[in-house]
Every structure is written in C-alpha cells, then in structure tokens.
Design a protein around this motif. Structure first.
Motif, PDB file in Angstrom:
ATOM      1  N   ALA A  10     -20.176   7.791 -13.719  1.00  0.00           N
ATOM      2  CA  ALA A  10     -20.967   7.674 -14.949  1.00  0.00           C
ATOM      3  C   ALA A  10     -20.411   6.515 -15.756  1.00  0.00           C
ATOM      4  N   ILE A  11     -21.289   5.580 -16.119  1.00  0.00           N
ATOM      5  CA  ILE A  11     -20.867   4.383 -16.844  1.00  0.00           C
ATOM      6  C   ILE A  11     -21.811   4.151 -18.005  1.00  0.00           C
ATOM      7  N   CYS A  12     -21.250   3.835 -19.175  1.00  0.00           N
ATOM      8  CA  CYS A  12     -22.052   3.220 -20.232  1.00  0.00           C
ATOM      9  C   CYS A  12     -21.188   2.183 -20.934  1.00  0.00           C
ATOM     10  N   HIS A  13     -21.839   1.191 -21.508  1.00  0.00           N
ATOM     11  CA  HIS A  13     -21.162   0.000 -22.009  1.00  0.00           C
ATOM     12  C   HIS A  13     -21.929  -0.511 -23.221  1.00  0.00           C
ATOM     13  N   LEU A  14     -21.218  -1.052 -24.199  1.00  0.00           N
ATOM     14  CA  LEU A  14     -21.862  -1.629 -25.372  1.00  0.00           C
ATOM     15  C   LEU A  14     -22.570  -2.927 -24.993  1.00  0.00           C
ATOM     16  N   VAL A  15     -23.852  -3.008 -25.357  1.00  0.00           N
ATOM     17  CA  VAL A  15     -24.640  -4.208 -25.083  1.00  0.00           C
ATOM     18  C   VAL A  15     -25.446  -4.572 -26.331  1.00  0.00           C
ATOM     19  N   SER A  16     -25.849  -5.828 -26.376  1.00  0.00           N
ATOM     20  CA  SER A  16     -26.734  -6.295 -27.441  1.00  0.00           C
ATOM     21  C   SER A  16     -27.562  -7.464 -26.920  1.00  0.00           C
ATOM     22  N   ASP A  17     -28.802  -7.543 -27.382  1.00  0.00           N
ATOM     23  CA  ASP A  17     -29.657  -8.685 -27.050  1.00  0.00           C
ATOM     24  C   ASP A  17     -29.345  -9.883 -27.928  1.00  0.00           C
ATOM     25  N   SER A  18     -28.562  -9.674 -28.980  1.00  0.00           N
ATOM     26  CA  SER A  18     -28.249 -10.742 -29.929  1.00  0.00           C
ATOM     27  C   SER A  18     -26.945 -11.439 -29.533  1.00  0.00           C
TER      28      SER A  18
END
Length: 269
Positions: A185-193
């Motif tokens: 299980a993986i989640c990661h901080l992302v942003s389109d900006s």
C-alpha cells in the motif's frame, strides 16, 4: 543500521508535524510553528493528514478482512494514535502481527511505551531505506514470516526520504523480499502546481534540516507500482479509495493531495 539521531526539539520533524495536523499531543513548539508556515502555503494540509490516516485504516481493514493478511510492516509509522495498524488488524484477528519502522526518536520512545504490552507488535529503530537491516533484525524475524503473505505499508512516507534515495528503488527492494500474494500500500504527496511543489519542498527541507524529500507528480507515483497488480479502484486521490460509504462527506484537500492505492505482488516469472 539503527538511526542514532538525537532528539533536538528545536528542529521540527515530519512525524511530529503530522501529529499536530491530526490534533495530536506528541509535538513541540518548533513543530507547531513549522505547521503554521506550511498552512500559509497549503491551507488544506489538515485535510491531507486526515485523508492519509483514513486511507491507512481502510487499507489495513481491507487487507485483513478481504485478503486474509495477518502480517504487516508499517514503514515510517509515525507517532502512535488511536486506530493504528495493530488496532485494526488485531480487531479482525488477534493473532495478527505488526512491525513498525521509524527513525524519529520521539516516535520510538512513545511507540515502545505503548507497544511493550503487546507481544505481537514491535517497533524497529531504522531508516526505512535500510531494508537490509530491517528485514535482517531479530525483532523483525520474530514476528514476520516471509514464507507467508505480508502487507508492506509505505503510506505518506516516501516524500520524507532525502533525495539520495529514489522511492521507486525502495519499493522494488521491499517487493523483492515478499512472497507472491503479498501486498504493498502506497500513497504519496502530489500536486499539479509546480510552484507549490517547489515551495513546500523547500520549506520542509529548511525546517527539518534536510530530513525530507520532495512533493511529486502523479506520474512519478504511478511508476512505483510497475510490475505490481493494482487492485480496484486503481491509483487515485486516497479520499476516493474505497470510502466507507458513498454518502460519507469527504473532506477534500485543494493545493495538494495524497495519491496512491493498493497492489498485489504477482507470481514470479
């Protein structure tokens, strides 16, 4: 090798900042001040923290109930809260075993005081990138049988890894040790900006004195799942990953989000 970092409460840590964003009590003045600066860039960071925590809860419950997983490795576990991994897994089966891994001295101190009474859990002091030490240490081998399926949790932690370690390589090093039928299980901080990715990354590097990686884009996180079998609903904003109810009001973040999902280790070629 175990992390020998001393406690310097004047330097914020990502784990204690996350605790403050969740409304916890294991944080200090420097952590709170850093969070206030973070909120000036990304005002919905509290929502990001809550959504990450709820994703962890749902993923562990799905792994235990639907896939029969009874062994969990929580990389970068953070400060102990209610409904931590062992609470959820052992509510399904009291025989479930959990190994937590973290390097923050405050996390280790509080974690050990809580976990000492539960002989099916352990917390290992290590940099999460040091997979050789983690998988080889006695506490790990006491609880985790790599001949049986395991769930490896890399939840909201890879953006904290300094740039010397590539997150995709870390995933591959973990996966190569797991039996087919295991899960990641993986989640990661992302942003389109691009501006926000830069500003938050620079702020966290400054505040934590280099104990941070960077905010990434979705396509980078998608690459970490290469060679794995992604389970429904796929890779998504974790707010939308198998919510407990379609009628449940979801608190969405705006400036950035946690992106990821759950994947199975397929049979070896």
């Amino acid at each position: 090798m175990p992390d020998k970092r001393r406690i310097d409460l004047s330097v914020p840590s990502a784990a204690r900042m996350f605790d403050w964003l969740l409304g916890g009590h294991y944080n200090y003045e420097a952590d709170r001040a850093a969070c206030e600066r973070l909120l000036s860039f990304a005002p919905t960071s509290r929502e990001v923290a809550r959504n990450n925590r709820w994703f962890r809860e749902r993923a562990v419950r799905v792994l235990a109930r639907e896939h029969g997983i009874r062994q969990f490795i929580d990389f970068g576990s953070g400060l102990p809260t209610q409904k931590n991994v062992h609470h959820i897994a052992q509510a399904v089966d009291p025989q479930s075993r959990v190994v937590y891994v973290d390097s923050d001295p405050v996390v280790l101190a509080h974690g050990r005081s809580i976990l000492d009474e539960n002989d099916r859990t352990a917390i290992i002091s290590a940099d999460i990138a040091d997979t050789g030490y983690i998988f080889g240490c006695e506490e790990f081998k006491r609880l985790i049988d790599l001949n049986e399926p395991v769930a490896a949790l890399l939840i909201s932690v890879q953006h904290c890894i300094p740039k010397e370690v590539e997150p995709g390589q870390l995933v591959r090093r973990v996966v190569e040790r797991l039996k087919p039928g295991s899960f990641v299980a993986i989640c990661h901080l992302v942003s389109d900006s691009a501006q926000l990715r830069h500003e938050v990354t620079e702020l966290m590097l400054e505040q934590t004195q280099g104990h941070w990686g960077r905010v990434r884009e979705k396509h980078e996180v998608e690459s970490y799942f290469h060679g794995l079998t992604v389970k429904p609903p796929g890779l998504v904003d974790v707010t939308d990953w198998r919510p407990d109810s379609e009628l449940q009001q979801r608190q969405r973040s705006i400036e950035w989000t946690e992106f990821g999902g759950l994947a199975e280790v397929p049979p070896r070629p």
